[in-house]
Write a protein that holds these residues in place. Structure first.
Motif, PDB file in Angstrom:
ATOM      1  N   MET A  64       5.529  10.370  -8.978  1.00  0.00           N
ATOM      2  CA  MET A  64       5.419  10.468 -10.494  1.00  0.00           C
ATOM      3  C   MET A  64       4.793  11.571 -10.307  1.00  0.00           C
ATOM      4  N   ASP A  65       4.692  12.322  -9.064  1.00  0.00           N
ATOM      5  CA  ASP A  65       3.953  14.551  -9.460  1.00  0.00           C
ATOM      6  C   ASP A  65       2.711  14.009  -9.868  1.00  0.00           C
ATOM      7  N   SER A  66       1.659  13.220  -9.766  1.00  0.00           N
ATOM      8  CA  SER A  66       0.355  13.409  -9.933  1.00  0.00           C
ATOM      9  C   SER A  66      -0.624  14.361  -9.212  1.00  0.00           C
ATOM     10  N   PRO A  67      -1.678  14.384  -9.550  1.00  0.00           N
ATOM     11  CA  PRO A  67      -2.546  15.291  -8.857  1.00  0.00           C
ATOM     12  C   PRO A  67      -2.478  14.672  -7.727  1.00  0.00           C
ATOM     13  N   ALA A  68      -3.267  15.642  -6.222  1.00  0.00           N
ATOM     14  CA  ALA A  68      -3.380  15.403  -5.278  1.00  0.00           C
ATOM     15  C   ALA A  68      -4.590  14.730  -5.434  1.00  0.00           C
ATOM     16  N   ILE A  69      -5.317  14.968  -6.293  1.00  0.00           N
ATOM     17  CA  ILE A  69      -7.048  14.565  -6.575  1.00  0.00           C
ATOM     18  C   ILE A  69      -7.104  13.102  -6.308  1.00  0.00           C
ATOM     19  N   LEU A  70      -5.762  13.191  -7.756  1.00  0.00           N
ATOM     20  CA  LEU A  70      -6.072  11.394  -8.172  1.00  0.00           C
ATOM     21  C   LEU A  70      -5.096  10.583  -7.501  1.00  0.00           C
ATOM     22  N   THR A  71      -4.083  11.084  -6.132  1.00  0.00           N
ATOM     23  CA  THR A  71      -3.165  10.184  -5.084  1.00  0.00           C
ATOM     24  C   THR A  71      -4.208   9.990  -4.217  1.00  0.00           C
ATOM     25  N   PHE A  72      -5.287  10.759  -3.528  1.00  0.00           N
ATOM     26  CA  PHE A  72      -5.977  10.718  -3.181  1.00  0.00           C
ATOM     27  C   PHE A  72      -6.971   9.531  -3.419  1.00  0.00           C
TER      28      PHE A  72
ATOM     29  N   PHE B  89       0.932  -1.145   0.222  1.00  0.00           N
ATOM     30  CA  PHE B  89      -0.623  -0.102   0.096  1.00  0.00           C
ATOM     31  C   PHE B  89       0.852   1.042  -0.352  1.00  0.00           C
ATOM     32  N   ILE B  90       1.926   0.780   0.574  1.00  0.00           N
ATOM     33  CA  ILE B  90       2.324   2.620   1.015  1.00  0.00           C
ATOM     34  C   ILE B  90       3.585   3.006  -0.015  1.00  0.00           C
ATOM     35  N   PRO B  91       4.138   1.893  -0.314  1.00  0.00           N
ATOM     36  CA  PRO B  91       4.813   1.783  -2.280  1.00  0.00           C
ATOM     37  C   PRO B  91       3.625   1.943  -3.296  1.00  0.00           C
ATOM     38  N   TYR B  92       2.620   1.862  -3.880  1.00  0.00           N
ATOM     39  CA  TYR B  92       1.816   1.950  -4.260  1.00  0.00           C
ATOM     40  C   TYR B  92       1.655   3.590  -4.317  1.00  0.00           C
ATOM     41  N   ILE B  93       1.564   4.118  -3.325  1.00  0.00           N
ATOM     42  CA  ILE B  93       0.904   5.824  -3.167  1.00  0.00           C
ATOM     43  C   ILE B  93       2.979   6.099  -3.119  1.00  0.00           C
ATOM     44  N   LEU B  94       3.475   5.945  -3.049  1.00  0.00           N
ATOM     45  CA  LEU B  94       4.733   6.656  -3.263  1.00  0.00           C
ATOM     46  C   LEU B  94       4.636   6.362  -4.776  1.00  0.00           C
TER      47      LEU B  94
ATOM     48  N   LYS C 106       4.845  17.416  -0.780  1.00  0.00           N
ATOM     49  CA  LYS C 106       4.207  17.644  -1.838  1.00  0.00           C
ATOM     50  C   LYS C 106       2.801  18.557  -1.009  1.00  0.00           C
ATOM     51  N   MET C 107       2.053  19.171  -2.255  1.00  0.00           N
ATOM     52  CA  MET C 107       1.082  20.456  -1.470  1.00  0.00           C
ATOM     53  C   MET C 107       0.165  20.135  -1.855  1.00  0.00           C
ATOM     54  N   PHE C 108      -0.685  19.659  -1.059  1.00  0.00           N
ATOM     55  CA  PHE C 108      -2.663  20.219  -1.773  1.00  0.00           C
ATOM     56  C   PHE C 108      -2.695  20.592  -0.843  1.00  0.00           C
ATOM     57  N   THR C 109      -4.157  20.656  -0.643  1.00  0.00           N
ATOM     58  CA  THR C 109      -5.977  21.900  -0.070  1.00  0.00           C
ATOM     59  C   THR C 109      -6.379  20.507   0.428  1.00  0.00           C
ATOM     60  N   TRP C 110      -7.908  21.234   1.311  1.00  0.00           N
ATOM     61  CA  TRP C 110      -8.223  20.018   1.537  1.00  0.00           C
ATOM     62  C   TRP C 110      -9.310  20.444   0.705  1.00  0.00           C
ATOM     63  N   ALA C 111      -9.475  20.555  -0.362  1.00  0.00           N
ATOM     64  CA  ALA C 111     -10.306  21.470  -1.473  1.00  0.00           C
ATOM     65  C   ALA C 111      -9.900  20.015  -2.056  1.00  0.00           C
ATOM     66  N   ASP C 112      -8.585  19.075  -2.466  1.00  0.00           N
ATOM     67  CA  ASP C 112      -8.692  18.422  -3.248  1.00  0.00           C
ATOM     68  C   ASP C 112      -8.898  17.464  -2.477  1.00  0.00           C
ATOM     69  N   VAL C 113      -9.328  17.115  -0.654  1.00  0.00           N
ATOM     70  CA  VAL C 113      -9.441  15.548  -0.297  1.00  0.00           C
ATOM     71  C   VAL C 113     -10.707  15.571  -0.456  1.00  0.00           C
ATOM     72  N   ALA C 114     -11.711  16.633  -0.506  1.00  0.00           N
ATOM     73  CA  ALA C 114     -12.732  16.417  -0.324  1.00  0.00           C
ATOM     74  C   ALA C 114     -13.422  16.750  -1.703  1.00  0.00           C
ATOM     75  N   ILE C 115     -12.754  16.630  -3.039  1.00  0.00           N
ATOM     76  CA  ILE C 115     -13.419  16.896  -4.008  1.00  0.00           C
ATOM     77  C   ILE C 115     -13.020  14.913  -4.299  1.00  0.00           C
ATOM     78  N   ALA C 116     -12.104  14.340  -3.783  1.00  0.00           N
ATOM     79  CA  ALA C 116     -10.875  12.363  -4.560  1.00  0.00           C
ATOM     80  C   ALA C 116     -12.249  12.058  -3.236  1.00  0.00           C
ATOM     81  N   VAL C 117     -12.521  12.571  -1.901  1.00  0.00           N
ATOM     82  CA  VAL C 117     -13.484  11.801  -1.183  1.00  0.00           C
ATOM     83  C   VAL C 117     -14.890  11.491  -2.423  1.00  0.00           C
TER      84      VAL C 117
END
Length: 201
Positions: A29-37, A19-24, A99-110
């Motif tokens: 790869m500098d994927s958008p935070a929304i995609l990572t979440f 799981f951790i290597p998967y997230i890393l 890496k920068m992310f916002t709570w909006a990124d979290v909310a959209i990913a959820v």
């Protein structure tokens, strides 16, 4: 019902090691935070479905002292619990790597995860065993394509959309979106429960 959710974690001990290597991988790869979440949230609940598909677990589950309603409830509540944990771990990993992310990124990913789960969970009860993993992959790709085209289409109306959204406060917009997403999730839960109760194992 909590034991059913614990079962998913216990059975996935080996998968959780990646799981951790998967997230890393997505972070590095500098994927958008929304995609990572989003991919982090999908990992555990959809792995549980894939495992059950291989082990024909439904026959065993229905021999245990749990109702079919409780079995489905554990899936839907478990998905929310695993999502919260996955997002927490991802937030920590993003912070560690600067890496920068916002709570909006979290909310959209959820929101995207709950909608994706709402669309796919009922399908898992309809499709024959052996197709779940394929459906997960194809559904994810399909949703990504649809979202990409939808955003491309909506970009033509950015000004009109912005003017419409400016009429509402940010809390109102988030609350409205949350209500819609939770309503879709609840309908999916009910549909899946009805399908599962009528299945023969």
């Amino acid at each position: 019902m909590l034991n059913l959710m614990r079962r998913d974690i216990i059975l996935q001990k080996k998968q959780l090691m990646i799981f951790i290597p998967y997230i890393l991988f997505f972070i590095l790869m500098d994927s958008p935070a929304i995609l990572t979440f989003l991919v982090a949230s999908i990992f555990i609940p959809f792995n549980a479905y894939a495992y059950d598909e291989k082990a024909a677990t439904n026959i065993l589950l229905n021999s245990l002292p749990y109702t079919r309603t409780e079995i489905i409830a554990s899936r839907y509540l478990g998905a929310i619990l695993y999502m919260v944990v996955a997002i927490g771990v991802t937030c920590l990993a993003l912070f560690v790597f600067g890496k920068m992310f916002t709570w909006a990124d979290v909310a959209i990913a959820v929101g995207l995860f709950l909608v994706f789960a709402s669309l796919t969970f009922p399908l898992f009860q309809i499709l024959k065993p052996g197709y779940i993993s394929t459906v997960i992959l194809m559904s994810f790709i399909l949703v990504a394509i649809i979202l990409q085209r939808m955003f491309g289409y909506l970009s033509e109306y950015v000004t009109a959309i912005s003017e419409f959204m400016d009429r509402f406060s940010v809390p109102t917009l988030y609350t409205g979106a949350a209500v819609v997403v939770l309503a879709v999730y609840a309908v999916s839960w009910c549909v899946t429960t009805v399908i599962y109760q009528r299945k023969a194992f």
